[in-house]
Enzyme design. Structure first.
Site, PDB file in Angstrom:
ATOM      1  N   CYS A   1      -0.853  -2.561  15.273  1.00 36.58           N
ATOM      2  CA  CYS A   1      -0.678  -2.304  13.842  1.00 36.58           C
ATOM      3  C   CYS A   1      -1.221  -3.463  13.003  1.00 36.58           C
ATOM      4  O   CYS A   1      -0.841  -4.622  13.210  1.00 36.58           O
ATOM      5  CB  CYS A   1       0.806  -2.092  13.554  1.00 36.58           C
ATOM      6  SG  CYS A   1       1.173  -1.912  11.799  1.00 36.58           S
TER       7      CYS A   1
ATOM      8  N   CYS B   1       3.994  -5.336  15.932  1.00 34.06           N
ATOM      9  CA  CYS B   1       3.485  -4.364  16.909  1.00 34.06           C
ATOM     10  C   CYS B   1       1.993  -4.641  17.116  1.00 34.06           C
ATOM     11  O   CYS B   1       1.256  -4.850  16.144  1.00 34.06           O
ATOM     12  CB  CYS B   1       3.712  -2.933  16.415  1.00 34.06           C
ATOM     13  SG  CYS B   1       5.469  -2.565  16.184  1.00 34.06           S
TER      14      CYS B   1
ATOM     15  N   SER C   1       9.058   5.751  16.066  1.00 35.36           N
ATOM     16  CA  SER C   1       7.750   5.390  16.613  1.00 35.36           C
ATOM     17  C   SER C   1       7.968   5.016  18.072  1.00 35.36           C
ATOM     18  O   SER C   1       8.406   3.912  18.372  1.00 35.36           O
ATOM     19  CB  SER C   1       7.171   4.208  15.818  1.00 35.36           C
ATOM     20  OG  SER C   1       6.869   4.642  14.517  1.00 35.36           O
TER      21      SER C   1
ATOM     22  N   GLY D   1       5.732  -2.211   6.707  1.00 34.10           N
ATOM     23  CA  GLY D   1       7.104  -2.682   6.878  1.00 34.10           C
ATOM     24  C   GLY D   1       7.970  -1.795   7.754  1.00 34.10           C
ATOM     25  O   GLY D   1       7.613  -0.663   8.072  1.00 34.10           O
ATOM     26  N   GLU D   2       9.094  -2.353   8.162  1.00 36.04           N
ATOM     27  CA  GLU D   2      10.092  -1.622   8.947  1.00 36.04           C
ATOM     28  C   GLU D   2      11.239  -1.289   7.984  1.00 36.04           C
ATOM     29  O   GLU D   2      12.049  -2.156   7.643  1.00 36.04           O
ATOM     30  CB  GLU D   2      10.570  -2.502  10.114  1.00 36.04           C
ATOM     31  CG  GLU D   2      11.804  -2.007  10.837  1.00 36.04           C
ATOM     32  CD  GLU D   2      11.735  -0.542  11.280  1.00 36.04           C
ATOM     33  OE1 GLU D   2      10.711  -0.096  11.804  1.00 36.04           O
ATOM     34  OE2 GLU D   2      12.744   0.165  11.075  1.00 36.04           O
TER      35      GLU D   2
ATOM     36  N   CYS E   1       3.191   8.441   1.422  1.00 34.19           N
ATOM     37  CA  CYS E   1       3.592   7.480   2.450  1.00 34.19           C
ATOM     38  C   CYS E   1       3.788   6.127   1.748  1.00 34.19           C
ATOM     39  O   CYS E   1       2.856   5.617   1.120  1.00 34.19           O
ATOM     40  CB  CYS E   1       2.465   7.426   3.477  1.00 34.19           C
ATOM     41  SG  CYS E   1       2.637   6.151   4.689  1.00 34.19           S
TER      42      CYS E   1
ATOM     43  N   GLU F   1       0.822  -1.210   0.000  1.00 31.54           N
ATOM     44  CA  GLU F   1       0.000   0.000   0.000  1.00 31.54           C
ATOM     45  C   GLU F   1       0.855   1.259   0.000  1.00 31.54           C
ATOM     46  O   GLU F   1       1.961   1.255   0.531  1.00 31.54           O
ATOM     47  CB  GLU F   1      -0.836   0.063   1.282  1.00 31.54           C
ATOM     48  CG  GLU F   1      -1.678  -1.147   1.522  1.00 31.54           C
ATOM     49  CD  GLU F   1      -2.284  -1.142   2.923  1.00 31.54           C
ATOM     50  OE1 GLU F   1      -3.120  -2.005   3.180  1.00 31.54           O
ATOM     51  OE2 GLU F   1      -1.915  -0.290   3.740  1.00 31.54           O
TER      52      GLU F   1
ATOM     53  N   CYS G   1      -2.129   2.051   8.449  1.00 30.49           N
ATOM     54  CA  CYS G   1      -1.198   1.028   7.999  1.00 30.49           C
ATOM     55  C   CYS G   1      -1.807  -0.378   7.905  1.00 30.49           C
ATOM     56  O   CYS G   1      -2.298  -0.918   8.891  1.00 30.49           O
ATOM     57  CB  CYS G   1      -0.077   1.049   9.028  1.00 30.49           C
ATOM     58  SG  CYS G   1       1.319   0.097   8.645  1.00 30.49           S
TER      59      CYS G   1
ATOM     60  N   CYS H   1       5.204  -7.254   7.560  1.00 27.27           N
ATOM     61  CA  CYS H   1       6.174  -6.709   8.516  1.00 27.27           C
ATOM     62  C   CYS H   1       6.443  -7.753   9.577  1.00 27.27           C
ATOM     63  O   CYS H   1       5.533  -8.462  10.005  1.00 27.27           O
ATOM     64  CB  CYS H   1       5.618  -5.438   9.159  1.00 27.27           C
ATOM     65  SG  CYS H   1       6.816  -4.593  10.222  1.00 27.27           S
TER      66      CYS H   1
ATOM     67  N   HIS I   1       5.697   5.666  21.079  1.00 28.06           N
ATOM     68  CA  HIS I   1       4.461   5.094  21.620  1.00 28.06           C
ATOM     69  C   HIS I   1       4.431   4.844  23.123  1.00 28.06           C
ATOM     70  O   HIS I   1       3.366   4.604  23.685  1.00 28.06           O
ATOM     71  CB  HIS I   1       4.051   3.808  20.886  1.00 28.06           C
ATOM     72  CG  HIS I   1       4.003   3.955  19.399  1.00 28.06           C
ATOM     73  ND1 HIS I   1       3.459   5.062  18.797  1.00 28.06           N
ATOM     74  CD2 HIS I   1       4.466   3.172  18.396  1.00 28.06           C
ATOM     75  CE1 HIS I   1       3.566   4.941  17.482  1.00 28.06           C
ATOM     76  NE2 HIS I   1       4.186   3.818  17.206  1.00 28.06           N
TER      77      HIS I   1
ATOM     78  N   SER J   1      10.808   6.256   8.892  1.00 31.88           N
ATOM     79  CA  SER J   1      10.188   6.036  10.202  1.00 31.88           C
ATOM     80  C   SER J   1      10.554   4.641  10.689  1.00 31.88           C
ATOM     81  O   SER J   1      10.419   3.660   9.960  1.00 31.88           O
ATOM     82  CB  SER J   1       8.674   6.171  10.071  1.00 31.88           C
ATOM     83  OG  SER J   1       8.053   5.981  11.318  1.00 31.88           O
TER      84      SER J   1
HETATM   85  N1  SAH Z   1       7.814   0.348  10.906  1.00 31.47           N
HETATM   86  C1  SAH Z   1       7.876   1.785  10.822  1.00 31.47           C
HETATM   87  C2  SAH Z   1       7.043   2.379   9.705  1.00 31.47           C
HETATM   88  C3  SAH Z   1       5.648   1.823   9.468  1.00 31.47           C
HETATM   89  S1  SAH Z   1       4.329   2.241  10.565  1.00 31.47           S
HETATM   90  C4  SAH Z   1       7.501   2.404  12.139  1.00 31.47           C
HETATM   91  O1  SAH Z   1       6.986   1.683  12.989  1.00 31.47           O
HETATM   92  O2  SAH Z   1       7.738   3.586  12.337  1.00 31.47           O
HETATM   93  C5  SAH Z   1       4.107   3.967  10.377  1.00 31.47           C
HETATM   94  C6  SAH Z   1       3.458   4.613  11.607  1.00 31.47           C
HETATM   95  O3  SAH Z   1       2.084   4.227  11.718  1.00 31.47           O
HETATM   96  C7  SAH Z   1       4.137   4.208  12.900  1.00 31.47           C
HETATM   97  O4  SAH Z   1       4.365   5.333  13.700  1.00 31.47           O
HETATM   98  C8  SAH Z   1       3.114   3.274  13.497  1.00 31.47           C
HETATM   99  O5  SAH Z   1       3.273   3.181  14.862  1.00 31.47           O
HETATM  100  C9  SAH Z   1       1.811   3.910  13.067  1.00 31.47           C
HETATM  101  N2  SAH Z   1       0.651   3.030  13.176  1.00 31.47           N
HETATM  102  C10 SAH Z   1       0.546   1.719  12.887  1.00 31.47           C
HETATM  103  N3  SAH Z   1      -0.686   1.261  13.132  1.00 31.47           N
HETATM  104  C11 SAH Z   1      -1.406   2.323  13.562  1.00 31.47           C
HETATM  105  C12 SAH Z   1      -2.768   2.484  13.978  1.00 31.47           C
HETATM  106  N4  SAH Z   1      -3.605   1.472  13.969  1.00 31.47           N
HETATM  107  N5  SAH Z   1      -3.174   3.718  14.369  1.00 31.47           N
HETATM  108  C13 SAH Z   1      -2.318   4.758  14.378  1.00 31.47           C
HETATM  109  N6  SAH Z   1      -1.020   4.665  14.007  1.00 31.47           N
HETATM  110  C14 SAH Z   1      -0.571   3.453  13.618  1.00 31.47           C
END
Ligand code: SAH
Length: 356
Positions: free
Chosen positions: A129, A126, A226, A173-174, A115, A102, A345, A122, A228, A203
């Site tokens: 996610c 997390c 990220s 993905g990371e 984006c 995506e 995501c 991934c 959190h 990110s």
């Molecule tokens: N792996 C990388 C990039 C992908 S996720 C990273 O974690 O930074 C991109 C961003 O979207 C991250 O900050 C992630 O924490 C956030 N994200 C993922 N799922 C989400 C959700 N359900 N609601 C809000 N933010 C979310």
């Protein structure tokens, strides 16, 4: 699912501009063609954004055919596009082996931000996610990463949206765990497609070796962490990678990044009701932000089908933001974009898979 042929042709989209020039120069010189042909092909790829050699109309027909048999342009193909009421545009792309990824176009006042995804799926898992729940499929090639930019820019041109001004690696993905393709994709976007390094942000969830590699690059690419949670124990519940790379080590790597690059780092903080939004956390979050003068983005959690979690109430997010501000932290509350099209995501892919 289609199989990749045993003897794959060289994918031009995955090559850095220097390597591309070399390969094309050799190809044309072997064919007794002038060297400027390499430049012609490069302009078609970087400025023309073409997907087929047949579109390179200032090359003789024979040369287009010869390119076709030696090389390929491995461009992801669109499977679905959804436009949100707030003008956010989400694309679902099919890759050559059938994997789905995506990307999201986000227009704001003066910017058009794209984006993009760095992996199919991934491995980070997390818990908040949707992509994490789907597991890891494979690394993207550099061509598949920049292909999302090319195709999105073509779409934006057709739609009169203008040029993409910023790119963030915040799709699936990371990115820092794709060391095979991320470095080249950054070079290609920057040197080939001329997106300024300062307008490209990677990110990460805290992949320390990748942060160190990014810091070593000469360009000024941006970094977002990220976060959190400012507390390791809570963070571990949200982000399993915390066990491998504890927050203290991640923050040390970010200190080094900031020292080497002189660039301001962004902290992403997705706010989940009753999970990581206790006002007691503000103080330690503020400490981390002030430690390297970071910019904090507070993002309301976008609900996913895999659990019952909800976004923190807007008033509490504002309270979080105000308390951070009063300590001198730069902070923004992000609106959720594209909620009506599942732009969080991994969600569009999850829906497409569920709906066959
Ligand atoms: N792996 C990388 C990039 C992908 S996720 C990273 O974690 O930074 C991109 C961003 O979207 C991250 O900050 C992630 O924490 C956030 N994200 C993922 N799922 C989400 C959700 N359900 N609601 C809000 N933010 C979310």
């Amino acid at each position: 699912m289609s199989k990749i042929p045993l003897k794959a042709k060289t994918d031009l989209l995955s090559m850095t501009p220097d390597d591309l020039h070399l390969a094309l120069s050799r190809h044309f010189s072997d064919r007794g063609q002038p060297d400027y042909r390499a430049g012609q092909v490069k302009s078609w790829l970087y400025q023309g954004l073409v997907n087929h050699f047949s579109e390179m109309t200032n090359l003789p027909l024979e040369e287009r055919k010869a390119l076709e048999s030696a090389f390929e342009i491995d461009q992801p193909t669109p499977k679905m596009v959804q436009v949100s009421q707030d003008s956010t545009v989400k694309h679902l792309w099919t890759l050559k082996d059938g994997e789905l990824i995506e990307s999201v176009l986000i227009p704001t006042d003066r910017r058009l931000t794209l984006c993009i995804s760095s992996q199919a799926g991934c491995a980070m898992a997390c818990t908040f996610c949707a992509t994490g729940w789907g597991g890891f499929k494979r690394q993207l090639t550099a061509g598949e990463i920049v292909g999302q930019y090319r195709a999105s820019q073509r779409w934006a041109n057709k739609d009169g949206c203008g040029p993409i001004t910023n790119i963030v690696f915040m799709g699936m993905g990371e990115p820092l765990a794709n060391q095979r393709s991320l470095p080249n994709s950054l070079t290609i976007l920057n040197q080939g497609y001329r997106i300024g390094a300062r307008r490209i942000t990677v990110s990460t969830v805290g992949f320390v070796p990748g942060i160190i590699s990014l810091a070593k690059r000469p360009e000024q690419f941006g970094l977002a962490l990220s976060l959190h949670s400012p507390v390791s124990k809570l963070r571990e519940e949200l982000i399993p990678l915390e066990k491998q790379f504890p927050l203290a080590d991640v923050l040390q790597a970010i200190d080094d990044f900031k020292r080497d690059k002189g660039r301001r780092v962004t902290l992403e903080y997705t706010m989940i009701r009753g999970i990581n939004d206790d006002l007691d956390l503000v103080h330690s979050l503020g400490d981390i932000a002030l430690r390297f003068n970071a910019f904090v983005n507070l993002i309301p959690f976008n609900p996913i089908p895999q659990n019952e979690w909800k976004a923190t109430e807007p008033e509490r997010i504002l309270e979080f933001a105000n308390r951070l501000k009063s300590r001198g932290v730069s902070v923004a509350v992000r609106e959720t974009r594209g909620r009506d099209i599942d732009a969080a995501c991994g969600q569009l892919k999850a829906h497409a898979m569920n709906n066959g």
